[in-house]
Design a protein around this motif. Structure first.
Motif, PDB file in Angstrom:
ATOM      1  N   THR A  57     -33.967  78.755 -15.842  1.00  0.00           N
ATOM      2  CA  THR A  57     -34.014  77.303 -15.717  1.00  0.00           C
ATOM      3  C   THR A  57     -33.457  76.892 -14.362  1.00  0.00           C
ATOM      4  OG1 THR A  57     -31.844  77.147 -16.751  1.00  0.00           O
ATOM      5  CG2 THR A  57     -33.773  76.921 -18.202  1.00  0.00           C
ATOM      6  N   VAL A  58     -33.704  75.643 -14.004  1.00  0.00           N
ATOM      7  CA  VAL A  58     -33.176  75.110 -12.750  1.00  0.00           C
ATOM      8  C   VAL A  58     -32.738  73.674 -12.988  1.00  0.00           C
ATOM      9  CG1 VAL A  58     -35.440  74.394 -11.873  1.00  0.00           C
ATOM     10  CG2 VAL A  58     -33.610  74.874 -10.264  1.00  0.00           C
ATOM     11  N   THR A  59     -31.641  73.297 -12.364  1.00  0.00           N
ATOM     12  CA  THR A  59     -31.112  71.937 -12.475  1.00  0.00           C
ATOM     13  C   THR A  59     -31.352  71.189 -11.164  1.00  0.00           C
ATOM     14  OG1 THR A  59     -28.929  72.521 -11.622  1.00  0.00           O
ATOM     15  CG2 THR A  59     -29.273  72.750 -14.018  1.00  0.00           C
ATOM     16  N   PRO A  60     -31.265  69.871 -11.208  1.00  0.00           N
ATOM     17  CA  PRO A  60     -31.382  69.103  -9.961  1.00  0.00           C
ATOM     18  C   PRO A  60     -30.345  69.529  -8.919  1.00  0.00           C
ATOM     19  CG  PRO A  60     -31.598  67.640 -11.832  1.00  0.00           C
ATOM     20  CD  PRO A  60     -31.191  68.984 -12.379  1.00  0.00           C
ATOM     21  N   SER A  61     -29.122  69.824  -9.358  1.00  0.00           N
ATOM     22  CA  SER A  61     -28.076  70.253  -8.418  1.00  0.00           C
ATOM     23  C   SER A  61     -28.448  71.557  -7.731  1.00  0.00           C
ATOM     24  CB  SER A  61     -26.746  70.432  -9.141  1.00  0.00           C
ATOM     25  OG  SER A  61     -26.321  69.216  -9.693  1.00  0.00           O
ATOM     26  N   GLU A  62     -29.034  72.474  -8.479  1.00  0.00           N
ATOM     27  CA  GLU A  62     -29.444  73.746  -7.887  1.00  0.00           C
ATOM     28  C   GLU A  62     -30.561  73.540  -6.862  1.00  0.00           C
ATOM     29  OE1 GLU A  62     -28.501  76.890 -11.481  1.00  0.00           O
ATOM     30  OE2 GLU A  62     -30.315  75.657 -11.612  1.00  0.00           O
ATOM     31  N   ILE A  63     -31.461  72.618  -7.156  1.00  0.00           N
ATOM     32  CA  ILE A  63     -32.531  72.326  -6.200  1.00  0.00           C
ATOM     33  C   ILE A  63     -31.939  71.710  -4.940  1.00  0.00           C
ATOM     34  CG2 ILE A  63     -34.550  70.875  -5.771  1.00  0.00           C
ATOM     35  CD1 ILE A  63     -35.348  71.388  -8.701  1.00  0.00           C
ATOM     36  N   ALA A  64     -31.009  70.772  -5.106  1.00  0.00           N
ATOM     37  CA  ALA A  64     -30.370  70.147  -3.943  1.00  0.00           C
ATOM     38  C   ALA A  64     -29.676  71.201  -3.084  1.00  0.00           C
ATOM     39  CB  ALA A  64     -29.375  69.085  -4.395  1.00  0.00           C
ATOM     40  N   GLN A  65     -28.962  72.100  -3.729  1.00  0.00           N
ATOM     41  CA  GLN A  65     -28.259  73.150  -2.997  1.00  0.00           C
ATOM     42  C   GLN A  65     -29.254  74.073  -2.299  1.00  0.00           C
ATOM     43  OE1 GLN A  65     -25.759  75.625  -5.431  1.00  0.00           O
ATOM     44  NE2 GLN A  65     -24.772  76.574  -3.679  1.00  0.00           N
ATOM     45  N   HIS A  66     -30.307  74.461  -2.997  1.00  0.00           N
ATOM     46  CA  HIS A  66     -31.315  75.368  -2.421  1.00  0.00           C
ATOM     47  C   HIS A  66     -31.985  74.746  -1.195  1.00  0.00           C
ATOM     48  CE1 HIS A  66     -34.340  78.538  -2.368  1.00  0.00           C
ATOM     49  NE2 HIS A  66     -35.221  77.585  -2.156  1.00  0.00           N
ATOM     50  N   LEU A  67     -32.281  73.454  -1.275  1.00  0.00           N
ATOM     51  CA  LEU A  67     -32.975  72.777  -0.182  1.00  0.00           C
ATOM     52  C   LEU A  67     -32.029  72.249   0.887  1.00  0.00           C
ATOM     53  CD1 LEU A  67     -35.645  70.731  -2.186  1.00  0.00           C
ATOM     54  CD2 LEU A  67     -35.919  72.949  -1.060  1.00  0.00           C
ATOM     55  N   GLY A  68     -30.739  72.203   0.559  1.00  0.00           N
ATOM     56  CA  GLY A  68     -29.768  71.685   1.515  1.00  0.00           C
ATOM     57  C   GLY A  68     -29.887  70.185   1.728  1.00  0.00           C
ATOM     58  N   ILE A  69     -30.177  69.463   0.634  1.00  0.00           N
ATOM     59  CA  ILE A  69     -30.300  68.006   0.710  1.00  0.00           C
ATOM     60  C   ILE A  69     -29.404  67.373  -0.344  1.00  0.00           C
ATOM     61  CG2 ILE A  69     -32.629  68.085   1.679  1.00  0.00           C
ATOM     62  CD1 ILE A  69     -33.758  67.442  -1.069  1.00  0.00           C
ATOM     63  N   PRO A  93     -29.242  72.260 -23.561  1.00  0.00           N
ATOM     64  CA  PRO A  93     -28.670  72.324 -24.915  1.00  0.00           C
ATOM     65  C   PRO A  93     -27.174  72.612 -24.940  1.00  0.00           C
ATOM     66  CG  PRO A  93     -30.033  74.257 -24.472  1.00  0.00           C
ATOM     67  CD  PRO A  93     -30.192  73.336 -23.304  1.00  0.00           C
ATOM     68  N   THR A  94     -26.630  73.183 -23.866  1.00  0.00           N
ATOM     69  CA  THR A  94     -25.197  73.481 -23.858  1.00  0.00           C
ATOM     70  C   THR A  94     -24.370  72.379 -23.212  1.00  0.00           C
ATOM     71  OG1 THR A  94     -25.366  74.707 -21.777  1.00  0.00           O
ATOM     72  CG2 THR A  94     -25.598  75.962 -23.829  1.00  0.00           C
ATOM     73  N   ASP A  95     -25.019  71.486 -22.470  1.00  0.00           N
ATOM     74  CA  ASP A  95     -24.331  70.367 -21.822  1.00  0.00           C
ATOM     75  C   ASP A  95     -25.300  69.195 -21.802  1.00  0.00           C
ATOM     76  OD1 ASP A  95     -23.065  68.505 -20.262  1.00  0.00           O
ATOM     77  OD2 ASP A  95     -22.855  69.790 -18.496  1.00  0.00           O
ATOM     78  N   ARG A  96     -25.230  68.370 -22.806  1.00  0.00           N
ATOM     79  CA  ARG A  96     -26.218  67.311 -22.996  1.00  0.00           C
ATOM     80  C   ARG A  96     -26.184  66.256 -21.887  1.00  0.00           C
ATOM     81  NH1 ARG A  96     -29.101  68.160 -27.073  1.00  0.00           N
ATOM     82  NH2 ARG A  96     -29.829  66.057 -27.489  1.00  0.00           N
ATOM     83  N   ARG A  97     -25.195  66.334 -21.004  1.00  0.00           N
ATOM     84  CA  ARG A  97     -25.143  65.393 -19.887  1.00  0.00           C
ATOM     85  C   ARG A  97     -26.061  65.838 -18.744  1.00  0.00           C
ATOM     86  NH1 ARG A  97     -19.245  65.924 -18.397  1.00  0.00           N
ATOM     87  NH2 ARG A  97     -19.736  67.976 -19.164  1.00  0.00           N
ATOM     88  N   SER A  98     -26.448  67.116 -18.741  1.00  0.00           N
ATOM     89  CA  SER A  98     -27.294  67.621 -17.657  1.00  0.00           C
ATOM     90  C   SER A  98     -28.698  67.910 -18.175  1.00  0.00           C
ATOM     91  CB  SER A  98     -26.682  68.880 -17.040  1.00  0.00           C
ATOM     92  OG  SER A  98     -26.737  69.953 -17.942  1.00  0.00           O
ATOM     93  N   LYS A  99     -29.596  68.161 -17.221  1.00  0.00           N
ATOM     94  CA  LYS A  99     -30.988  68.407 -17.604  1.00  0.00           C
ATOM     95  C   LYS A  99     -31.549  69.553 -16.789  1.00  0.00           C
ATOM     96  CE  LYS A  99     -32.338  64.710 -14.479  1.00  0.00           C
ATOM     97  NZ  LYS A  99     -32.811  63.355 -14.387  1.00  0.00           N
TER      98      LYS A  99
END
Length: 151
Positions: A57-69, A93-99
């Motif tokens: 899976t991938v989160t928005p934070s991981e995408i931001a970090q990967h792209l450096g934005i 499912p383990t942290d309902r605040r994230s997607k």
């Protein structure tokens, strides 16, 4: 009168890389205004598809970090990709605040997301044996120089 300049192989290669960098910059500008998703959106889609293909899976934070934005830039970009039917959001499912971000249509051809990459892959497949490794090593060194500039 034409001036003939004979370059050695290293100068020829360096000039070819500079022409490539200029072409990439022109393409990035065109993509911002003329032809569909931005370069960052295309890069995000490649990350999303790659992770999904590997069962991750991938989160928005991981995408931001990967792209450096910034996270704010990623949010807007993901909203546009979602509106375009390319991705979906799934509650973690383990942290309902994230997607998590998942590809909406797994039947989508990754080459359609970035046809330039598909053409480059075809060119690379036609390289003589052993040449692809040398070209990749050279380009990785060029990328390292570019990535280290202004850091």
């Amino acid at each position: 009168m034409t001036i003939e300049i004979e370059d050695d192989a290293a100068t020829t290669a360096a000039r070819a890389v500079e022409r490539l960098r200029l072409a990439e910059a022109r393409l990035a500008r065109r993509r911002q205004s003329e032809c569909g998703p931005s370069e960052n959106a295309r890069a995000a889609m490649r990350v999303i598809l790659d992770r999904a293909d590997h069962g991750a899976t991938v989160t928005p934070s991981e995408i931001a970090q990967h792209l450096g934005i910034s996270a704010a830039s990623v949010t807007g970009m993901l909203d546009r990709l979602h509106a375009g039917g390319l991705i979906a959001f799934v509650v973690n499912p383990t942290d309902r605040r994230s997607k998590f971000i998942v590809p909406f249509d797994r039947g989508a051809d990754p080459d359609a997301v970035d046809p330039v990459t598909a053409q480059i892959r075809a060119f690379a497949a036609a390289l003589p044996d052993g040449t692809a490794d040398q070209v990749a090593a050279f380009l990785d060194r060029v990328r390292e120089v570019v990535d280290s500039e202004c850091t």
